[in-house]
Design a protein around this motif. Structure first.
Motif, short mmCIF file in Angstrom:
data_model
loop_
_atom_site.label_atom_id
_atom_site.label_comp_id
_atom_site.label_asym_id
_atom_site.label_seq_id
_atom_site.Cartn_x
_atom_site.Cartn_y
_atom_site.Cartn_z
N LEU A 1 0.85 -1.18 0.00
CA LEU A 1 0.00 0.00 0.00
C LEU A 1 0.89 1.24 0.00
CD1 LEU A 1 -2.67 -0.96 2.71
CD2 LEU A 1 -2.87 -1.15 0.23
N ALA A 2 0.41 2.30 -0.62
CA ALA A 2 1.16 3.55 -0.62
C ALA A 2 1.21 4.08 0.81
CB ALA A 2 0.51 4.56 -1.54
N THR A 3 2.41 4.36 1.29
CA THR A 3 2.58 4.86 2.66
C THR A 3 3.11 6.29 2.68
OG1 THR A 3 4.79 3.89 2.78
CG2 THR A 3 2.95 2.56 3.63
N SER A 4 3.60 6.76 1.55
CA SER A 4 4.08 8.13 1.47
C SER A 4 4.02 8.60 0.03
CB SER A 4 5.52 8.22 1.99
OG SER A 4 5.94 9.58 2.01
N VAL A 5 3.80 9.89 -0.13
CA VAL A 5 3.78 10.50 -1.46
C VAL A 5 4.28 11.92 -1.34
CG1 VAL A 5 1.39 11.28 -1.31
CG2 VAL A 5 2.40 10.88 -3.55
N ALA A 6 4.96 12.39 -2.37
CA ALA A 6 5.39 13.78 -2.43
C ALA A 6 5.45 14.17 -3.89
CB ALA A 6 6.78 13.94 -1.78
N GLY A 7 5.31 15.46 -4.15
CA GLY A 7 5.38 15.91 -5.53
C GLY A 7 5.45 17.42 -5.63
N GLY A 8 5.63 17.88 -6.84
CA GLY A 8 5.71 19.31 -7.11
C GLY A 8 6.37 19.54 -8.45
N HIS A 9 7.09 20.64 -8.55
CA HIS A 9 7.78 21.01 -9.78
C HIS A 9 9.28 20.85 -9.60
CE1 HIS A 9 3.91 22.83 -10.66
NE2 HIS A 9 4.28 22.73 -11.93
N GLU B 1 16.80 20.35 -9.44
CA GLU B 1 16.37 20.89 -8.14
C GLU B 1 14.86 20.76 -8.06
OE1 GLU B 1 16.60 25.01 -5.56
OE2 GLU B 1 17.83 24.78 -7.34
N GLU B 2 14.38 20.32 -6.90
CA GLU B 2 12.94 20.14 -6.71
C GLU B 2 12.34 21.21 -5.81
OE1 GLU B 2 12.38 16.32 -4.97
OE2 GLU B 2 12.41 15.33 -6.91
N LEU B 3 11.10 21.53 -6.11
CA LEU B 3 10.27 22.35 -5.24
C LEU B 3 9.09 21.47 -4.85
CD1 LEU B 3 9.32 24.94 -3.88
CD2 LEU B 3 8.23 25.56 -6.05
N THR B 4 9.16 20.90 -3.65
CA THR B 4 8.09 20.01 -3.18
C THR B 4 6.91 20.87 -2.78
OG1 THR B 4 9.76 18.45 -2.41
CG2 THR B 4 7.51 18.16 -1.58
N GLU B 5 5.76 20.62 -3.41
CA GLU B 5 4.55 21.41 -3.18
C GLU B 5 3.48 20.69 -2.39
OE1 GLU B 5 3.80 22.30 -7.29
OE2 GLU B 5 5.02 24.11 -7.21
N TYR B 6 3.60 19.36 -2.27
CA TYR B 6 2.67 18.59 -1.46
C TYR B 6 3.36 17.30 -1.03
CZ TYR B 6 1.95 16.09 -5.85
OH TYR B 6 2.15 15.40 -7.02
N ALA B 7 2.93 16.78 0.11
CA ALA B 7 3.52 15.54 0.62
C ALA B 7 2.65 14.99 1.74
CB ALA B 7 4.93 15.78 1.13
N ALA B 8 2.88 13.74 2.06
CA ALA B 8 2.16 13.06 3.13
C ALA B 8 2.94 13.12 4.44
CB ALA B 8 1.88 11.61 2.73
#
Length: 159
Positions: free
Chosen positions: A95-103, A112-119
Motif C-alpha cells: 500500500l502507498a505509505t508516502s507520497v510527495a510531488g511538485g515542480h 532541483e525540486e520544489l516540493t509542493e505537497y507531501a504526506a
C-alpha cells in the motif's frame, strides 16, 4: 526514514540545454516559472532498484527493490514520488505509505525540486539538489537533501 526516502529522487540530463516554460503551457516564454529540459529521456515512470543514503554523521543506509518500493514519475515539469510498504494486516499487500510531488528545474545537468505537497510534515522547507544521468536505460541520481544527507539512487524505467 520514509520521509527521507520519499524526498529523494529526481531527474536531469547533463547533455541538453533548458528552456523556460510557463506552468500549464507547452510554449517557451520569457520568465522564470519552470525550467524544462529539451531532452526527454528522463520523462516517465521509474522504479528504484538500489539506494545508498549517507547521513551527515557518516551513518549509511543501503536499500534495494526488495526492501524499498519507490517509484518516481517525471513529466516535463513535475515529479511525483510514491513509496509503498507491505502491510501485514492486509495479507502483505503493498500500500502507498508516502507520497510527495511538485515542480522541478533542470538546467545544465543540475536538478532541483520544489516540493509542493507531501504526506509528511516539513516538506515546505526541503531543499533537494541532484545530478542526474541516464546510462544503459537506468536513471542515476546523486545529490543532497537539505544540504547534508546524500542520496545515491538507481532506477529502471517502468513505463
Amino acid at each position: 526514514m520514509c520521509v527521507l526516502i520519499s524526498a529523494s529522487t529526481f531527474a536531469q540530463s547533463p547533455k541538453k540545454k533548458a528552456v523556460t516554460v510557463k506552468k500549464g503551457s507547452a510554449k517557451p516564454i520569457v520568465g522564470q516559472e519552470h525550467i524544462v529540459s529539451k531532452n526527454t529521456d528522463h520523462i516517465g515512470t521509474w522504479r528504484l532498484i538500489s539506494q545508498k543514503v549517507t547521513n551527515e554523521n557518516g551513518q549509511m543506509f543501503m536499500g534495494d527493490s526488495t526492501m524499498v518500493f519507490q517509484r518516481k514519475i517525471l513529466t516535463p515539469t513535475t515529479f511525483v514520488i510514491i513509496i509503498e510498504k507491505k502491510i501485514p494486516d492486509y495479507d502483505n499487500k503493498k500500500l502507498a505509505t508516502s507520497v510527495a510531488g511538485g515542480h522541478y528545474t533542470l538546467v545544465d545537468g543540475k536538478y532541483e525540486e520544489l516540493t509542493e505537497y507531501a504526506a509528511f510534515k516539513g516538506f515546505e522547507t526541503m531543499k533537494v539538489n541532484y545530478k542526474l544521468t541516464i546510462e544503459d536505460g537506468k536513471l542515476h541520481t546523486v545529490g543532497t537533501l537539505n544540504g547534508s544527507t546524500i542520496y545515491d539512487e538507481l532506477y529502471v524505467r517502468e513505463d
